[in-house]
Design an enzyme around this catalytic site. Structure first.
Site, PDB file in Angstrom:
ATOM      1  N   HIS A 162       0.846  -1.200   0.000  1.00  0.00           N
ATOM      2  CA  HIS A 162       0.000   0.000   0.000  1.00  0.00           C
ATOM      3  C   HIS A 162       0.880   1.249   0.000  1.00  0.00           C
ATOM      4  CE1 HIS A 162      -3.820  -2.104   0.896  1.00  0.00           C
ATOM      5  NE2 HIS A 162      -3.025  -2.963   1.493  1.00  0.00           N
ATOM      6  N   GLU A 211      -7.462   0.166  -6.017  1.00  0.00           N
ATOM      7  CA  GLU A 211      -6.899  -1.132  -5.654  1.00  0.00           C
ATOM      8  C   GLU A 211      -6.101  -1.746  -6.806  1.00  0.00           C
ATOM      9  OE1 GLU A 211      -9.074  -4.188  -3.823  1.00  0.00           O
ATOM     10  OE2 GLU A 211     -10.207  -2.870  -2.486  1.00  0.00           O
ATOM     11  N   CYS A 220     -11.627  -0.825   1.307  1.00  0.00           N
ATOM     12  CA  CYS A 220     -10.462  -1.716   1.262  1.00  0.00           C
ATOM     13  C   CYS A 220      -9.978  -1.889   2.700  1.00  0.00           C
ATOM     14  CB  CYS A 220      -9.377  -1.097   0.385  1.00  0.00           C
ATOM     15  SG  CYS A 220      -7.893  -2.106   0.278  1.00  0.00           S
ATOM     16  N   GLY A 223      -6.288  -1.626   3.074  1.00  0.00           N
ATOM     17  CA  GLY A 223      -5.948  -0.225   2.810  1.00  0.00           C
ATOM     18  C   GLY A 223      -6.271   0.658   3.998  1.00  0.00           C
TER      19      GLY A 223
HETATM   20  N1  LIG Z   1     -10.215  -5.176  -1.011  1.00  0.00           N
HETATM   21  C1  LIG Z   1      -9.146  -5.750  -0.204  1.00  0.00           C
HETATM   22  C2  LIG Z   1      -7.787  -5.405  -0.683  1.00  0.00           C
HETATM   23  C3  LIG Z   1      -7.477  -6.139  -1.905  1.00  0.00           C
HETATM   24  C4  LIG Z   1      -6.060  -5.865  -2.230  1.00  0.00           C
HETATM   25  C5  LIG Z   1      -5.757  -6.258  -3.638  1.00  0.00           C
HETATM   26  N2  LIG Z   1      -6.292  -5.260  -4.562  1.00  0.00           N
HETATM   27  C6  LIG Z   1      -4.270  -6.385  -3.810  1.00  0.00           C
HETATM   28  O1  LIG Z   1      -3.865  -6.692  -4.930  1.00  0.00           O
HETATM   29  O2  LIG Z   1      -3.545  -6.213  -2.822  1.00  0.00           O
HETATM   30  C7  LIG Z   1      -9.279  -5.436   1.263  1.00  0.00           C
HETATM   31  O3  LIG Z   1     -10.405  -5.266   1.732  1.00  0.00           O
HETATM   32  O4  LIG Z   1      -8.217  -5.409   1.928  1.00  0.00           O
END
Ligand SMILES: N[C@H](CCC[C@H](N)C(=O)O)C(=O)O
Length: 280
Positions: A162, A211, A220, A223
Protein backbone atom coordinates in the site's frame (compact mmCIF):
# COMPACT_ATOMS: atom_id res chain seq x y z
CA UNK A 1 -12.72 -31.22 -9.67
CA UNK A 2 -12.12 -29.02 -12.67
CA UNK A 3 -15.66 -28.56 -13.95
CA UNK A 4 -17.01 -25.16 -13.05
CA UNK A 5 -20.54 -26.21 -14.01
CA UNK A 6 -22.93 -26.09 -11.10
CA UNK A 7 -20.31 -24.85 -8.64
CA UNK A 8 -22.15 -22.99 -5.83
CA UNK A 9 -21.10 -19.44 -5.00
CA UNK A 10 -22.05 -16.74 -2.51
CA UNK A 11 -22.16 -13.02 -3.34
CA UNK A 12 -20.92 -10.99 -0.36
CA UNK A 13 -19.44 -7.58 0.39
CA UNK A 14 -17.75 -5.55 3.07
CA UNK A 15 -18.90 -1.91 2.80
CA UNK A 16 -19.50 -2.43 -0.91
CA UNK A 17 -16.13 -4.09 -1.65
CA UNK A 18 -17.77 -7.08 -3.25
CA UNK A 19 -16.80 -10.70 -3.63
CA UNK A 20 -17.78 -13.98 -5.23
CA UNK A 21 -17.02 -16.57 -2.54
CA UNK A 22 -16.35 -20.19 -3.57
CA UNK A 23 -16.17 -22.87 -0.87
CA UNK A 24 -14.21 -25.63 -2.59
CA UNK A 25 -13.36 -27.66 0.52
CA UNK A 26 -15.42 -30.59 -0.73
CA UNK A 27 -15.14 -30.19 -4.51
CA UNK A 28 -11.42 -29.49 -4.85
CA UNK A 29 -12.21 -27.01 -7.64
CA UNK A 30 -9.03 -25.14 -8.62
CA UNK A 31 -9.32 -21.46 -9.49
CA UNK A 32 -7.01 -20.05 -12.16
CA UNK A 33 -6.29 -16.52 -13.27
CA UNK A 34 -8.50 -16.91 -16.34
CA UNK A 35 -11.39 -18.34 -14.31
CA UNK A 36 -11.09 -15.55 -11.75
CA UNK A 37 -11.24 -12.91 -14.51
CA UNK A 38 -14.27 -14.60 -16.06
CA UNK A 39 -16.14 -14.80 -12.74
CA UNK A 40 -15.29 -11.20 -11.81
CA UNK A 41 -16.40 -9.71 -15.15
CA UNK A 42 -19.36 -7.44 -14.40
CA UNK A 43 -20.99 -8.04 -17.83
CA UNK A 44 -20.26 -11.62 -18.84
CA UNK A 45 -19.58 -13.06 -15.38
CA UNK A 46 -21.03 -12.75 -11.89
CA UNK A 47 -19.11 -9.50 -11.23
CA UNK A 48 -16.97 -8.66 -8.18
CA UNK A 49 -13.86 -6.86 -6.99
CA UNK A 50 -12.22 -10.07 -5.81
CA UNK A 51 -12.92 -13.82 -6.13
CA UNK A 52 -12.44 -15.46 -2.71
CA UNK A 53 -11.80 -19.20 -2.37
CA UNK A 54 -12.24 -21.18 0.86
CA UNK A 55 -9.97 -24.23 0.79
CA UNK A 56 -9.19 -27.00 3.30
CA UNK A 57 -6.91 -25.94 6.18
CA UNK A 58 -3.24 -26.58 5.41
CA UNK A 59 -2.22 -26.88 9.08
CA UNK A 60 -3.80 -27.60 12.45
CA UNK A 61 -3.37 -23.92 13.31
CA UNK A 62 -6.27 -22.75 11.20
CA UNK A 63 -9.87 -23.62 10.37
CA UNK A 64 -9.50 -23.00 6.62
CA UNK A 65 -7.16 -21.65 3.94
CA UNK A 66 -8.31 -18.63 1.92
CA UNK A 67 -6.99 -17.60 -1.49
CA UNK A 68 -7.80 -14.24 -3.09
CA UNK A 69 -7.94 -13.14 -6.72
CA UNK A 70 -8.36 -9.61 -8.08
CA UNK A 71 -10.70 -8.80 -10.95
CA UNK A 72 -7.74 -8.72 -13.37
CA UNK A 73 -6.92 -12.31 -12.42
CA UNK A 74 -3.89 -11.45 -10.26
CA UNK A 75 -3.63 -13.24 -6.91
CA UNK A 76 -3.20 -11.24 -3.71
CA UNK A 77 -2.16 -12.46 -0.26
CA UNK A 78 -4.46 -10.22 1.76
CA UNK A 79 -7.97 -8.79 1.68
CA UNK A 80 -9.47 -7.43 4.88
CA UNK A 81 -13.10 -7.13 3.83
CA UNK A 82 -13.06 -10.65 2.37
CA UNK A 83 -11.48 -11.99 5.55
CA UNK A 84 -14.39 -10.64 7.61
CA UNK A 85 -16.88 -12.22 5.16
CA UNK A 86 -15.22 -15.65 5.22
CA UNK A 87 -14.78 -15.54 8.99
CA UNK A 88 -18.49 -14.75 9.40
CA UNK A 89 -19.44 -17.67 7.12
CA UNK A 90 -17.24 -20.12 9.01
CA UNK A 91 -18.45 -18.94 12.44
CA UNK A 92 -22.10 -19.04 11.35
CA UNK A 93 -21.74 -22.58 9.94
CA UNK A 94 -19.97 -23.93 13.03
CA UNK A 95 -21.91 -21.97 15.65
CA UNK A 96 -18.70 -20.52 17.08
CA UNK A 97 -17.57 -16.95 17.71
CA UNK A 98 -13.86 -17.24 16.87
CA UNK A 99 -12.04 -18.66 13.85
CA UNK A 100 -8.55 -18.68 12.38
CA UNK A 101 -8.06 -18.30 8.63
CA UNK A 102 -4.73 -18.93 6.95
CA UNK A 103 -3.59 -17.04 3.86
CA UNK A 104 -0.33 -16.46 2.02
CA UNK A 105 0.09 -13.46 4.37
CA UNK A 106 -0.17 -15.67 7.47
CA UNK A 107 -2.69 -16.59 10.16
CA UNK A 108 -5.66 -14.24 10.69
CA UNK A 109 -7.57 -14.48 13.98
CA UNK A 110 -11.21 -13.38 13.68
CA UNK A 111 -13.94 -12.91 16.29
CA UNK A 112 -17.64 -12.18 16.06
CA UNK A 113 -18.70 -8.82 17.50
CA UNK A 114 -22.39 -9.82 17.29
CA UNK A 115 -24.77 -9.69 14.34
CA UNK A 116 -22.82 -9.10 11.16
CA UNK A 117 -19.90 -7.30 12.81
CA UNK A 118 -16.55 -9.06 12.77
CA UNK A 119 -13.14 -8.12 14.20
CA UNK A 120 -9.99 -9.49 12.54
CA UNK A 121 -6.38 -9.35 13.70
CA UNK A 122 -4.87 -8.61 10.29
CA UNK A 123 -1.38 -9.44 11.49
CA UNK A 124 1.57 -7.10 11.82
CA UNK A 125 2.07 -3.98 9.71
CA UNK A 126 5.22 -4.59 7.65
CA UNK A 127 7.26 -1.37 7.41
CA UNK A 128 10.56 -2.43 5.85
CA UNK A 129 11.09 -1.63 2.13
CA UNK A 130 11.89 -5.29 1.46
CA UNK A 131 8.51 -6.39 2.86
CA UNK A 132 6.37 -4.15 0.70
CA UNK A 133 8.31 -4.84 -1.57
CA UNK A 134 10.05 -1.82 -3.09
CA UNK A 135 12.59 -1.87 -5.91
CA UNK A 136 15.28 -0.16 -3.78
CA UNK A 137 16.18 0.67 -0.18
CA UNK A 138 13.89 3.57 0.75
CA UNK A 139 12.60 4.96 4.06
CA UNK A 140 8.98 3.76 3.88
CA UNK A 141 7.85 6.80 5.91
CA UNK A 142 8.61 9.02 2.89
CA UNK A 143 8.70 7.18 -0.42
CA UNK A 144 9.43 10.43 -2.26
CA UNK A 145 7.41 9.54 -5.38
CA UNK A 146 4.35 11.38 -6.66
CA UNK A 147 2.03 12.40 -9.46
CA UNK A 148 -0.09 15.56 -9.52
CA UNK A 149 -1.82 16.13 -6.21
CA UNK A 150 -0.55 12.81 -4.81
CA UNK A 151 2.96 13.26 -3.42
CA UNK A 152 5.36 11.48 -1.05
CA UNK A 153 3.34 8.55 0.31
CA UNK A 154 3.96 6.28 3.26
CA UNK A 155 4.58 2.65 2.32
CA UNK A 156 2.93 -0.07 4.44
CA UNK A 157 2.37 -3.77 3.79
CA UNK A 158 -0.46 -5.76 5.36
CA UNK A 159 0.70 -8.76 3.37
CA UNK A 160 -0.06 -6.67 0.30
CA UNK A 161 1.58 -3.40 -0.73
CA UNK A 162 0.00 0.00 0.00
CA UNK A 163 1.09 3.57 -0.78
CA UNK A 164 -0.81 6.05 1.42
CA UNK A 165 -0.87 9.67 0.17
CA UNK A 166 -2.09 12.33 2.62
CA UNK A 167 -4.03 15.19 1.00
CA UNK A 168 -6.07 18.20 2.12
CA UNK A 169 -9.21 17.21 0.21
CA UNK A 170 -9.79 13.62 -0.90
CA UNK A 171 -12.80 14.68 -3.00
CA UNK A 172 -10.53 16.77 -5.22
CA UNK A 173 -8.26 13.85 -6.14
CA UNK A 174 -8.79 12.32 -9.58
CA UNK A 175 -8.04 8.78 -8.42
CA UNK A 176 -9.26 7.20 -11.67
CA UNK A 177 -6.43 9.00 -13.50
CA UNK A 178 -3.67 9.03 -10.87
CA UNK A 179 -4.37 5.59 -9.36
CA UNK A 180 -3.45 3.32 -12.27
CA UNK A 181 -0.25 5.25 -13.05
CA UNK A 182 0.95 5.09 -9.45
CA UNK A 183 -0.14 1.43 -9.10
CA UNK A 184 2.42 0.62 -11.79
CA UNK A 185 5.21 2.96 -10.57
CA UNK A 186 8.68 1.42 -10.99
CA UNK A 187 9.30 1.58 -7.24
CA UNK A 188 6.62 -1.15 -6.82
CA UNK A 189 7.92 -4.36 -8.46
CA UNK A 190 4.65 -6.09 -7.49
CA UNK A 191 2.51 -2.97 -8.14
CA UNK A 192 0.66 -1.37 -5.20
CA UNK A 193 -2.72 -0.37 -3.80
CA UNK A 194 -3.01 3.44 -3.82
CA UNK A 195 -4.77 5.31 -1.00
CA UNK A 196 -5.64 9.03 -0.83
CA UNK A 197 -6.25 9.96 2.81
CA UNK A 198 -7.54 13.13 4.50
CA UNK A 199 -7.12 13.35 8.27
CA UNK A 200 -10.34 14.70 9.83
CA UNK A 201 -9.19 14.46 13.46
CA UNK A 202 -6.95 12.48 15.84
CA UNK A 203 -9.24 9.43 15.49
CA UNK A 204 -10.93 9.91 12.08
CA UNK A 205 -9.60 9.63 8.55
CA UNK A 206 -11.41 9.87 5.21
CA UNK A 207 -9.85 7.58 2.59
CA UNK A 208 -10.48 6.59 -1.03
CA UNK A 209 -8.64 3.74 -2.73
CA UNK A 210 -7.43 2.61 -6.13
CA UNK A 211 -6.90 -1.13 -5.65
CA UNK A 212 -4.13 -3.04 -7.39
CA UNK A 213 -5.64 -5.31 -10.01
CA UNK A 214 -9.19 -4.02 -9.48
CA UNK A 215 -9.45 -0.21 -9.59
CA UNK A 216 -11.53 2.10 -7.41
CA UNK A 217 -13.49 0.12 -4.82
CA UNK A 218 -16.03 1.20 -2.18
CA UNK A 219 -13.77 0.01 0.61
CA UNK A 220 -10.46 -1.72 1.26
CA UNK A 221 -9.79 -3.33 4.63
CA UNK A 222 -6.04 -3.75 4.26
CA UNK A 223 -5.95 -0.22 2.81
CA UNK A 224 -7.74 1.09 5.90
CA UNK A 225 -5.21 -0.72 8.10
CA UNK A 226 -2.31 0.72 6.08
CA UNK A 227 -3.84 4.21 6.24
CA UNK A 228 -4.15 4.19 10.05
CA UNK A 229 -0.59 2.91 10.46
CA UNK A 230 0.70 5.53 8.01
CA UNK A 231 -1.15 8.34 9.81
CA UNK A 232 0.10 7.23 13.22
CA UNK A 233 3.69 6.93 11.89
CA UNK A 234 3.45 10.50 10.58
CA UNK A 235 2.00 11.69 13.94
CA UNK A 236 -1.26 12.75 12.26
CA UNK A 237 -3.53 10.52 14.43
CA UNK A 238 -3.36 8.19 17.39
CA UNK A 239 -3.08 4.42 17.00
CA UNK A 240 -6.85 3.93 16.75
CA UNK A 241 -9.23 5.62 14.32
CA UNK A 242 -12.34 5.24 12.22
CA UNK A 243 -11.35 5.12 8.56
CA UNK A 244 -14.28 6.45 6.51
CA UNK A 245 -14.40 4.93 3.01
CA UNK A 246 -16.87 5.52 0.19
CA UNK A 247 -18.89 2.52 1.43
CA UNK A 248 -18.74 3.28 5.16
CA UNK A 249 -16.41 3.19 8.16
CA UNK A 250 -14.01 0.60 9.56
CA UNK A 251 -12.51 0.86 13.05
CA UNK A 252 -8.77 0.24 12.92
CA UNK A 253 -6.35 -0.10 15.84
CA UNK A 254 -2.57 -0.51 15.61
CA UNK A 255 -1.88 -2.63 18.69
CA UNK A 256 1.25 -2.47 20.87
CA UNK A 257 2.45 -5.79 19.37
CA UNK A 258 2.33 -4.11 15.91
CA UNK A 259 -0.65 -6.21 14.86
CA UNK A 260 -3.54 -4.29 13.31
CA UNK A 261 -7.12 -4.94 14.45
CA UNK A 262 -9.88 -4.23 11.93
CA UNK A 263 -13.57 -4.20 12.90
CA UNK A 264 -16.44 -3.86 10.46
CA UNK A 265 -19.58 -5.36 8.91
CA UNK A 266 -20.21 -8.15 6.43
CA UNK A 267 -23.11 -8.64 4.02
CA UNK A 268 -24.42 -11.77 2.26
CA UNK A 269 -26.60 -10.72 -0.67
CA UNK A 270 -27.12 -13.82 -2.83
CA UNK A 271 -26.18 -17.38 -3.60
CA UNK A 272 -26.16 -19.20 -6.93
CA UNK A 273 -24.44 -21.74 -9.13
CA UNK A 274 -21.83 -21.09 -11.83
CA UNK A 275 -22.45 -22.34 -15.36
CA UNK A 276 -19.72 -23.71 -17.64
CA UNK A 277 -20.73 -21.13 -20.29
CA UNK A 278 -19.03 -18.62 -18.00
CA UNK A 279 -15.70 -19.78 -19.42
CA UNK A 280 -16.73 -19.83 -23.08
N1 LIG B 1 -10.22 -5.18 -1.01
C1 LIG B 1 -9.15 -5.75 -0.20
C2 LIG B 1 -7.79 -5.41 -0.68
C3 LIG B 1 -7.48 -6.14 -1.91
C4 LIG B 1 -6.06 -5.86 -2.23
C5 LIG B 1 -5.76 -6.26 -3.64
N2 LIG B 1 -6.29 -5.26 -4.56
C6 LIG B 1 -4.27 -6.39 -3.81
O1 LIG B 1 -3.86 -6.69 -4.93
O2 LIG B 1 -3.54 -6.21 -2.82
C7 LIG B 1 -9.28 -5.44 1.26
O3 LIG B 1 -10.41 -5.27 1.73
O4 LIG B 1 -8.22 -5.41 1.93
Amino acid sequence: MTDINGLPFLKMHGLGNDFVVLDVRDSGFALTSDRARAIADRRTGIGCDQVVVIEPARSNLSDAWMSLWNADGSETAACGNATRCVAWLLMQAAGIDRVVIETKAGLLDAESRGGRMVAVDMGPARLDWRELPLAKAVDTLNLGIGLGALQNPVGVSMGNPHAVFFVDDVAAIDLAVLGPVLEHHDIFPERANIEAAQVLGPDRIRMRVWERGTGITSACGTGACATLVAAARRGLTGRKADVVLDGGALTIEWLPDDHVLMTGPVALVAEGRLDSSLLS
